[in-house]
Design an enzyme around this catalytic site. Sequence first.
Site, PDB file in Angstrom:
ATOM      1  N   GLU A 162       0.864  -1.162   0.000  1.00  0.00           N
ATOM      2  CA  GLU A 162       0.000   0.000   0.000  1.00  0.00           C
ATOM      3  C   GLU A 162       0.908   1.220   0.000  1.00  0.00           C
ATOM      4  OE1 GLU A 162      -1.940   3.309   1.012  1.00  0.00           O
ATOM      5  OE2 GLU A 162      -0.451   2.436   2.301  1.00  0.00           O
ATOM      6  N   CYS A 164      -4.945   5.454   5.801  1.00  0.00           N
ATOM      7  CA  CYS A 164      -4.653   4.199   5.106  1.00  0.00           C
ATOM      8  C   CYS A 164      -5.910   3.390   4.842  1.00  0.00           C
ATOM      9  CB  CYS A 164      -3.676   3.365   5.926  1.00  0.00           C
ATOM     10  SG  CYS A 164      -3.289   1.814   5.109  1.00  0.00           S
ATOM     11  N   CYS A 224      -4.926  -0.587   6.661  1.00  0.00           N
ATOM     12  CA  CYS A 224      -5.089  -0.673   8.129  1.00  0.00           C
ATOM     13  C   CYS A 224      -6.249   0.242   8.505  1.00  0.00           C
ATOM     14  CB  CYS A 224      -3.859  -0.215   8.877  1.00  0.00           C
ATOM     15  SG  CYS A 224      -2.364  -0.110   7.927  1.00  0.00           S
ATOM     16  N   HIS A 282      -6.506   3.006  12.211  1.00  0.00           N
ATOM     17  CA  HIS A 282      -6.347   4.455  12.348  1.00  0.00           C
ATOM     18  C   HIS A 282      -7.645   5.091  12.869  1.00  0.00           C
ATOM     19  CE1 HIS A 282      -2.340   4.970  10.682  1.00  0.00           C
ATOM     20  NE2 HIS A 282      -2.636   4.062   9.779  1.00  0.00           N
ATOM     21  N   ARG A 312       0.136  -4.464  11.197  1.00  0.00           N
ATOM     22  CA  ARG A 312       1.531  -4.350  10.781  1.00  0.00           C
ATOM     23  C   ARG A 312       2.423  -3.668  11.807  1.00  0.00           C
ATOM     24  NH1 ARG A 312      -1.999  -3.207   7.880  1.00  0.00           N
ATOM     25  NH2 ARG A 312      -1.642  -4.616   6.172  1.00  0.00           N
ATOM     26  N   SER A 359       4.705   1.701   9.781  1.00  0.00           N
ATOM     27  CA  SER A 359       5.672   1.770   8.684  1.00  0.00           C
ATOM     28  C   SER A 359       6.694   2.884   8.861  1.00  0.00           C
ATOM     29  CB  SER A 359       4.970   1.874   7.332  1.00  0.00           C
ATOM     30  OG  SER A 359       4.354   0.635   7.041  1.00  0.00           O
ATOM     31  N   CYS A 384       3.224  -0.405   4.404  1.00  0.00           N
ATOM     32  CA  CYS A 384       1.951   0.281   4.270  1.00  0.00           C
ATOM     33  C   CYS A 384       2.305   1.757   4.316  1.00  0.00           C
ATOM     34  CB  CYS A 384       1.071  -0.137   5.438  1.00  0.00           C
ATOM     35  SG  CYS A 384      -0.662   0.023   5.123  1.00  0.00           S
ATOM     36  N   CYS A 414       0.367   5.598   5.275  1.00  0.00           N
ATOM     37  CA  CYS A 414       0.246   6.017   6.667  1.00  0.00           C
ATOM     38  C   CYS A 414       1.522   6.690   7.138  1.00  0.00           C
ATOM     39  CB  CYS A 414      -0.096   4.852   7.572  1.00  0.00           C
ATOM     40  SG  CYS A 414       1.209   3.647   7.738  1.00  0.00           S
TER      41      CYS A 414
END
Lengths: 415, 564
Positions: free
Chosen positions: B14, B63, B66, B70, B475, B498, B542, B545
Amino acid sequence: MTTAHRHAGPDPTHDLEARTQEHYEWLAAEADKNLDRLEAQDPVHDVTLDDVLKRRGLSRRDFLKMSAVMTATLGLPPMFDLRVARAQEVATRLPVIWQELQSCSGNSMALIRNANPGTDELLLDLISLEYAEILMAPSGQAAEDVLADAIERYDGQYIAVFEGSVPVAEDGGYLTIGPTGETGVHKVEHISKHAAAVIAAGTCSAYGGIPAARPNPTTAMGVADFLGQRGIGTPVVNLPACPVSSTNVVGTILEYAMFGRLPSLDAYGRPLWAYQDRIHDKCERRGHFDAGEFVEGWTDIEGLKAGLCLFKVGCKGPMAYNNCGVVRYNEGASWPIMAGHGCIGCSEPGFWDTLTPFEVPLAGRVYATPFGTDADADTIGTVALGAAAAGVAIHAGATAVKAATESRSDAKKEQ
Amino acid sequence: MAAKHVIDPITRIEGHLRIEIEVDETNNVVEEAASSSTAFRGFENIMRGRDPKDVGMFAQRICGVCTFHHYERGVEATEDAFGVTLPPNARMLRNLIWAAQAINDHTTHFYQLHAMDWFDVVSALDADPVAATEIAHQFHRTPYNASESHYTQVAERLLAFVQSGQLGPFAGGYWGHPKYRLSPEENLIIASHYLDNLAVQRMSAKASAIFGGKNPHPQSLIVGGMTSARDALDAHRIAEYQFLIQKSADFVERAYLPDLELIARRYRTEALAGEGGGLRNYMSFGAMSLDERPWAQRAHFLPAGLVLDRDLSTVHDVDPMKIAEEVAHAWYDYEGGETALHPLDGQTNPNYEGLNEDGTLKTEGGYSWIKSPRYDGQPVEVGPLARLIVAYAAGDEKVQTAMDGFTDTIGVPFDFWYSTVGRTVARGLETKIIADYVPELVTNLTQNVANGDDRFFNRYEPKDGPGWAMGEAPRGSLSHWLTVENGSVANYQAVVPSTWNASPKDGREQRGAYEAALVTQPMSDPERPLEVVRTIHSFDPCLACAVHVLNRDGEEIARFEVEV
């Protein structure tokens, strides 16, 4: 809120209700002509629908059932069932390039969760997905080669789908993609110029979405506006919502396959078949609105349990245009209003700024609608409801005004 | 002499990620690596001035993968600022969505985004379906969709792609690469599950939508509670949720875990060599809250903690005050020449420095839109492997049983986990651990309701002040921080998985997790960087984010020293 919109065909009737038998016969003839033409073309891939069905263990009858559902979703009469089936067949000849820009990949995620057709049929069999970063095997230069190759091979034939907004500030430096650091701005220009048509999937791509929300730090904009500025004339269809309904993506591609042009669009560039009705018009809680029965606040557990209207807790259904209430999400499992949360109006341009705060009803707030006029909630309610059956409209209109005026003070009292 | 290779875009993730590596030309070993996020949206400015009650809805759009996490963290940060706790039903519902989302994320990540780094789809065409069936039975008594006729159908389907030129997502892959280690039959088994999961993953997404309204971007969380009370009180809806998770869990049990065992066996040499192991510090903020106490005292399904230098004898408490973000090599400036700022003091002043003329990163200065979060000045890895290592060290029985059971089966020491392969297997074990817990989560909710509790929302008075929330996304460790002034958001910051993993070097030139995992990686063909892509994917990147949030604040920090 200026969105370049293009009516790609000669279809004169935007009001689906007013379409006559004669009109549909003309439309069917147009579809037949286009489907004949596509079928006569060299296929992009030498694969037939029968092969696909056989491989998937689907019967022709299953397939027709699926087509009939899509026909109804597209707002076409049953005489189009077989044509939609044919369109699915020739859709295997339409190359698709899916490029992410300032995105969160939510629209890609929505697409891979599509059912009927399922993702595997859709991506692997029914459309010819030439490039999509979220799923493709190669990375880096090898991925770039796949893209360049597809643009060259299918020049002027492919559908470009964009997800995410275009950041134009800082010479495009807020988004670069690929080994040479090409900007997102340049990617959109290049891919669009060589495309037959452009689909802006999701609100970011359609109208700039959240990156373009106040104060828009990267000067993000929707794809249609961007192409308009750059003088690129490829037709664009906007499929807003956050995320876009996968049904609306698939339907648009099928309609393109069927008629060889983009569907009739509303003032914000959205297909009428998907976006002509307000959320409010097809809402499962509409009866409660008409009866003046509302969830009065988040402590109103009885109201939530009974599934009463969510207008007073901020539902923007009267301001939002989409078919969510009909197709729902995740194989029809639910949609926000079913889950007790008001609509946030995510398929409307600028909704992050114009329809917030989300938990506050929209009474008295000014909002530009596809009617082309600025109007507050009460006027919209009255005008739009006036088009429906008169008795209900008067009652409901009155309820809307009453609810709208009362709700603010109620909401304040509540918390 | 080192040669530079640029890998951009990193696909099957992503967001937008670029990796640059320098490879020693004498032995093809990676000497230097740079990880760069190449997109910026500016959420920080967008959040300012908003109604704190709307924060979750905005934060969620950070995102689309996820998506729920968030949303949850944004809502929780406001709940913390307002001083409101959740009624138990609301917390339980959020956990049900969390579990469904995690199962969805992990299975989708492995099959759709990662598996092609391990299996060779072209080689699968040479497979013997009968032999494949036998092999599948070696890894499970009743393997998922394993029969001669099924494998024949899958092989024919793949062959039809290749013959028609309709390669779809398979076009241009690194097929035939020498670092693919599976036999044609083993490749066919995973290829078959790749296709199966396209359908299976829809079910866990659907399960989360039952209480979330939709997926991605659910819409049923509000500050103080949940709106989906009607679904939660409906036995039919609960049964539907449970059925969908059960079907997903069945796939995890009979396809995902056997495939991971297969991969672990075939790639054990790489694992035992520690390839892709990277950093030695692992952090977790705790997954799924089990009560309503303040974060530091709260029980979690998977515990919060910190393991330093792979020393399993001590699990350190996580102190929120010790988190800071650096911008030495990021495209941001801090006012006053600061180098590291706590999230509540954070600033986001973009300062794009561009690329070199040949399009490569200017690694001397800023080279990424990601900041470098550090814990007490140190880089840490976050994600499923980190969560399991922290839980293992903390003595969590279910995790110890799962991890020891796996390494015993393969016959490898614990060090197996400190690798790309280990990270990939850890994610699968965690999926099963979560799926196994779902029936208990469901029972908790139904019992609580049966006991007469039908509260899904707690009243509150909006307040000014700081608020923060820490927890785990699939993640990795995710925290959101905000300050409310005059009833609206004065500043906001998200420190996300990330950024911990994909961060550029910090002011002390310490590498983040991706960069550390790549350096010393041997490569068989730098032009076809399969090993690099495999290691990066093992983290489940990802990147959207990683786009940051905040301006500045000052004095309320003392408040959460009280809570910790």
